[in-house]
Design a protein around this motif. Structure first.
Motif, PDB file in Angstrom:
ATOM      1  N   LEU A   1       0.771  -1.024  -0.028  1.00 61.62           N
ATOM      2  CA  LEU A   1       0.034   0.114  -0.027  1.00 61.62           C
ATOM      3  C   LEU A   1       0.753   1.459  -0.099  1.00 61.62           C
ATOM      4  N   PHE A   2       1.960   1.131   0.661  1.00 56.44           N
ATOM      5  CA  PHE A   2       2.787   2.546   1.145  1.00 56.44           C
ATOM      6  C   PHE A   2       3.943   2.567   0.532  1.00 56.44           C
ATOM      7  N   GLY A   3       4.667   1.374  -0.051  1.00 53.04           N
ATOM      8  CA  GLY A   3       5.778   1.482  -0.559  1.00 53.04           C
ATOM      9  C   GLY A   3       6.116   2.200  -1.838  1.00 53.04           C
ATOM     10  N   GLY A   4       7.507   2.089  -2.408  1.00 55.79           N
ATOM     11  CA  GLY A   4       7.843   3.036  -3.757  1.00 55.79           C
ATOM     12  C   GLY A   4       7.968   1.972  -4.867  1.00 55.79           C
ATOM     13  N   THR A   5       7.725   0.577  -4.708  1.00 55.77           N
ATOM     14  CA  THR A   5       8.188  -0.577  -5.909  1.00 55.77           C
ATOM     15  C   THR A   5       6.690  -1.085  -5.916  1.00 55.77           C
ATOM     16  N   ARG A   6       6.188  -0.972  -7.494  1.00 55.32           N
ATOM     17  CA  ARG A   6       4.777  -1.257  -7.671  1.00 55.32           C
ATOM     18  C   ARG A   6       4.635  -2.866  -7.433  1.00 55.32           C
ATOM     19  N   VAL A   7       5.657  -3.457  -7.956  1.00 54.27           N
ATOM     20  CA  VAL A   7       5.491  -4.963  -8.066  1.00 54.27           C
ATOM     21  C   VAL A   7       6.179  -5.830  -6.819  1.00 54.27           C
ATOM     22  N   GLN A   8       6.615  -5.133  -5.934  1.00 51.44           N
ATOM     23  CA  GLN A   8       7.535  -5.995  -5.013  1.00 51.44           C
ATOM     24  C   GLN A   8       6.635  -6.543  -4.248  1.00 51.44           C
ATOM     25  N   ILE A   9       6.926  -7.658  -3.646  1.00 54.36           N
ATOM     26  CA  ILE A   9       6.250  -8.761  -2.698  1.00 54.36           C
ATOM     27  C   ILE A   9       7.104  -8.757  -1.498  1.00 54.36           C
ATOM     28  N   SER A  10       6.610  -8.328  -0.277  1.00 53.92           N
ATOM     29  CA  SER A  10       7.536  -8.201   0.968  1.00 53.92           C
ATOM     30  C   SER A  10       6.931  -9.087   1.857  1.00 53.92           C
ATOM     31  N   GLY A  11       7.904  -9.593   2.837  1.00 53.21           N
ATOM     32  CA  GLY A  11       7.662 -10.804   3.629  1.00 53.21           C
ATOM     33  C   GLY A  11       8.888 -11.009   4.783  1.00 53.21           C
ATOM     34  N   PRO A  12       8.781 -12.177   5.223  1.00 51.56           N
ATOM     35  CA  PRO A  12      10.007 -12.628   5.957  1.00 51.56           C
ATOM     36  C   PRO A  12      11.049 -13.187   5.266  1.00 51.56           C
ATOM     37  N   THR A  13      12.164 -12.665   5.088  1.00 52.09           N
ATOM     38  CA  THR A  13      13.325 -13.288   4.559  1.00 52.09           C
ATOM     39  C   THR A  13      14.375 -14.072   5.360  1.00 52.09           C
TER      40      THR A  13
END
Length: 533
Positions: free
Chosen positions: A57-69
């Motif tokens: 919602l608030f990030g600056g990369t349109r297609v990025q998937i975030s989560g635990p790494t």
């Protein structure tokens, strides 16, 4: 993000497929990272949902998937161990890390990640990969896990003694499926999910007694209040800063990968704010901290994801699984998750540099190996800090080598060399004058006053392209020393901005008479000084 009027049905379809596929890939990884961290499988899912949604919602990369790494999981596990097993204090580390990421974004330092030397990144990521592999050796063999890689190595004989052959077979089956599944199948059914389903089903049907995840809480996560301790504040801050820096690097590197695939440009500072907000939310719901995940982001793009909607779909899909399918995930063997994580650890290793290590300059190889060794054997923060310091030292040494100092006689100035007009010593300076090159200059200048028949010393600085404050003060001290020895020093400058900067210091040495702008002025001053002796 694409403009509202350009969002079509085809884009929506691509975002749905991309988000669902990324969610399927994220499910076993989130469970595995949660278990590996010591916080439990549910923490991995909570982190994937919270961070995945907020960063989308608030990030600056349109297609990025975030989560635990993997790297973030290792740091969080280290935080739990360092804080005496206190989960609430470990969440304080996550909260502080998220706040620092937001500060990084507000200070607009997101673009600085590109200046971290590649050998440091390479050694760090390869070290993280080895840590993941070492920590998963015990679960892969059906034994109890170790909290650190060194302990995992030390306990290897005991681990082998606890060998559970059924667990080992499941782990090897998982690894084989993840490694060898053809792309034509993985395109529609990701290999980690395929391995998770097949190997878990095999363990249940065969009735094998192997360690499993166990009960996963259903429903929405509970509210957690992170706890700070003044006695542990220094450690909490250090670990929080580590999380923030690692999450920043991990996320922005993933953003660069996404840019190269989609031919777009991300907003690094906005991305840091989104990641920070997501990790802060993780701290309040007991979720695992995370960052932009490269593999899941690439899967999203390849499956059709084009906007931040795909990241939101990924998070909502995981939430639906948490609310309805948690009992099924409780039966997943730990050896299966270990097999998946071993493949993740192998993928993190930097083969790009390892394949070219023979042709890489030796100093950079030393930096990479130092960071790698310190990451695995000592501490993540120390590893990155030492790597950056070594890289800075290497750059300083290389810059210092480009600075040249030549002592010459009467080449530039046609001043009569006779008893009435003693000789002129010309010192040509070129390259950068800074703290790394000043020792060389001072050593050479010590020889100037040993030359007989020298009255005028001219420092030709027209070839100097940079002069830092250390160099300015060193030159000032040197000129004062020459004047005390009854010599007449001058600086020849053609950079008017530098001349005005030196005059602005209001020094007794840097004056209109000592700062000359042309050869003619130097010649005239030398002659006038000689005539007026």
């Amino acid at each position: 993000m694409a403009a509202p009027n350009s969002y079509s049905a085809a884009t929506l379809r691509g975002d749905l497929f991309g988000g669902l596929t990324a969610g399927i890939v994220a499910l076993p990884l989130a469970l595995a990272f949660g278990v590996a961290s010591g916080a439990g499988a549910a923490a991995g899912l909570y982190g994937a949902i919270a961070l995945g949604l907020v960063a989308a919602l608030f990030g600056g990369t349109r297609v990025q998937i975030s989560g635990p790494t993997g790297p973030m999981t290792v740091v969080f596990a280290a935080a739990i161990a360092a804080l005496g097993g206190s989960f609430q204090m470990a969440l304080a580390v996550v909260l502080l890390g998220g706040m620092l990421q937001i500060i990084f974004g507000l200070l607009k330092i997101g673009g600085l990640v590109r200046y971290i030397p590649y050998p440091v990144i390479s050694g760090f990521m390869s070290g993280i990969g080895v840590i993941i592999i070492l920590l998963q050796l015990a679960p892969l063999l059906g034994a109890s896990p170790s909290p650190s890689p060194l302990q995992a190595l030390a306990r290897l004989p005991d681990t082998l003694a606890e060998l559970n052959w059924h667990a080992l077979v499941l782990g090897l089956m998982t690894f084989a499926i993840v490694w060898f599944t053809p792309m034509r199948i993985s395109r529609y059914l990701p290999s980690p999910l395929l391995a998770l389903c097949l190997c878990t089903l095999a363990a249940v049907l065969l009735g094998w007694q192997v360690p499993v995840i166990g009960e996963i809480p259903t429903g929405l996560p509970e509210f957690h209040l992170p706890q700070f301790s003044l006695a542990q504040w220094s450690l909490i801050f250090t670990l929080g800063l580590t999380l923030a820096l690692l999450g920043t690097i991990d996320s922005l590197l993933t953003s660069l990968v996404a840019d190269s695939i989609t031919r777009t440009r991300h907003q690094p500072n906005k991305e840091l704010i989104g990641q920070g907000l997501g990790n802060m939310l993780c701290a309040f719901i007991g979720g695992l901290p995370g960052a932009g995940a490269t593999m899941r982001t690439v899967v999203n793009v390849n499956a059709g994801g084009r906007t931040r909607v795909s990241g939101m779909v990924h998070a909502v899909f995981l939430l639906a699984l948490l609310l309805g399918l948690a009992p099924l995930a409780a039966q997943i063997p730990l050896a299966v998750l270990a097999g998946i994580l071993v493949k993740v650890g192998i993928d993190i290793l930097d083969y790009r540099l390892l394949k070219r290590i023979q042709g890489t300059p030796r100093p950079e190889v030393v930096i990479m190996l130092s960071v790698f060794a310190l990451t695995v054997l000592v501490d993540l923060v120390i590893a990155v800090g030492v790597g950056v310091v070594l890289a800075m030292g290497l750059v300083t040494w290389r810059m210092a080598k480009t600075a040249h100092i030549h002592l010459e006689d009467d080449e530039l100035l046609d001043v009569p060399n006779d008893p009435e007009h003693p000789g002129v010593r010309l010192v040509r300076l070129s390259g950068p004058l800074f703290f790394g090159s000043m020792a060389q200059m001072l050593d050479r200048m010590d020889k100037v006053d040993q030359v007989m028949q020298t009255r005028d010393i001219v420092l030709d600085c027209r070839g100097v392209d940079y002069m830092d404050l250390t160099a300015v003060f060193a030159i000032e001290d040197m000129l004062q020393k020459l004047q005390q020895k009854k010599l007449r020093p001058r600086l020849l400058l053609d950079d008017e901005a530098l001349r005005q900067r030196l005059l602005g210091l209001q020094s007794n040495v840097f004056t209109e008479q000592t700062l000359c702008t042309s050869v003619e002025q130097v010649l005239q001053d030398c002659c006038n000084a000689s005539d007026g002796r």
